[in-house]
Enzyme design. Structure first.
Site, short mmCIF file in Angstrom:
data_model
loop_
_atom_site.label_atom_id
_atom_site.label_comp_id
_atom_site.label_asym_id
_atom_site.label_seq_id
_atom_site.Cartn_x
_atom_site.Cartn_y
_atom_site.Cartn_z
CG HIS A 40 18.35 -32.24 0.19
ND1 HIS A 40 19.04 -31.25 0.38
CD2 HIS A 40 17.85 -33.02 1.51
CE1 HIS A 40 19.28 -31.22 1.91
NE2 HIS A 40 18.45 -32.25 2.10
CB SER A 41 19.71 -36.09 1.71
OG SER A 41 20.27 -36.77 2.76
#
Length: 271
Positions: free
Chosen positions: A104-105
């Site tokens: 994520h991210s």
């Protein structure tokens, strides 16, 4: 900060502790192993509840880089090459069954993607799927000037506050921020000093996840992850802002499970 109880080896059986990758559940009969890569500043506690939301045939693991939670005394890594060189030998012994990556991210997704490329080049194995979540793909990422990792303390704290991922109680505690900021700077440096290279493309499927209310990562840039794989590509949007993996947690886990179970069914039919 980390829930230290969730980090104890005894919670997942008697396996020897791996410094960089840790099981979140002990599922020896699971068909697929899912490795989870946290966002900048995060550790394995980011995913501590994922085992309860995933079916028994998926065994979740999480990446624990130095400098955070139970590794707070170890200096954080601040270059992508160092992160990948550390993760390759840590992950390879755990590839005894089909596996997938979720990141994520900008930190988690790009590290997951680069690690998948490294394993592919080494012929050490290829994920059945790579999930890149809430992240602009590296070939279209725009540099921030001045870089976030080089900004002064007050500016960086304001940035973290605007991201709404760090609890206000932590942001307002100088002693806790003394622990958080070095890790955050290192993770941001990993991303901001990283230089994208086109080759090689992944051979496995890639699925991009996004939040419908994420002002930083829209649908259009997420679609460009398709350029980085020769395998299948798909995009799935969820309700929520940049941290939809928390607010829409079960929907995210259901989508991961559906896709990984579909891959498992396909493997069983082609044996």
């Amino acid at each position: 900060m980390a829930d230290q109880k969730s980090l104890r080896q005894g919670d997942v059986g008697d396996r020897p502790m791996n410094t960089f990758v840790r099981p979140l559940a002990n599922r020896p009969d699971a068909e697929t192993r899912l490795f989870c890569f946290p966002y900048a500043g995060g550790g394995i506690s980011t995913f501590r509840d994922w085992s309860t939301g995933l079916p028994e045939n998926i065994e979740p693991w999480a990446i624990q880089l130095p400098g955070r939670e139970d590794r707070v005394a170890t200096p954080a890594l601040d270059r992508m090459g160092d992160v990948i060189n550390a993760l390759v030998p840590a992950v390879i012994p755990q590839l005894d069954r089909p596996f997938a990556f979720f990141g994520h991210s900008m930190m988690g997704a790009v590290v997951a993607w680069e690690l998948a490329r490294a394993l592919q080049q080494l012929e050490a194995g290829s994920p059945v799927e790579v999930f890149v979540s809430g992240c602009v793909p590296p070939q279209v990422r725009e540099a921030v000037d001045p870089p976030l990792h080089s900004r002064d303390r007050d500016d960086l704290v304001r940035t973290l506050r605007s991201w709404r991922a760090t609890p206000e109680a932590v942001l307002d505690d100088p002693e806790l921020m003394d622990l958080v900021l070095p890790v955050m700077r290192a993770d941001l440096a990993v991303v901001e000093t990283y230089r994208f290279t086109e080759a090689p493309q992944l051979l496995c499927p890639v699925t991009a996840f996004g939040g419908n209310e994420d002002e930083a990562v829209g649908r259009a840039p997420l679609l460009r992850w398709r350029e980085l794989t020769l395998g299948e590509f798909d995009l799935k949007m969820f309700p929520g802002d940049h941290f939809f993996l928390h607010s829409a947690r079960q929907a995210v886990l259901d989508e991961i499970a559906t896709r990984l179970n579909s891959r498992a069914v396909h493997r069983s039919h082609t044996r």
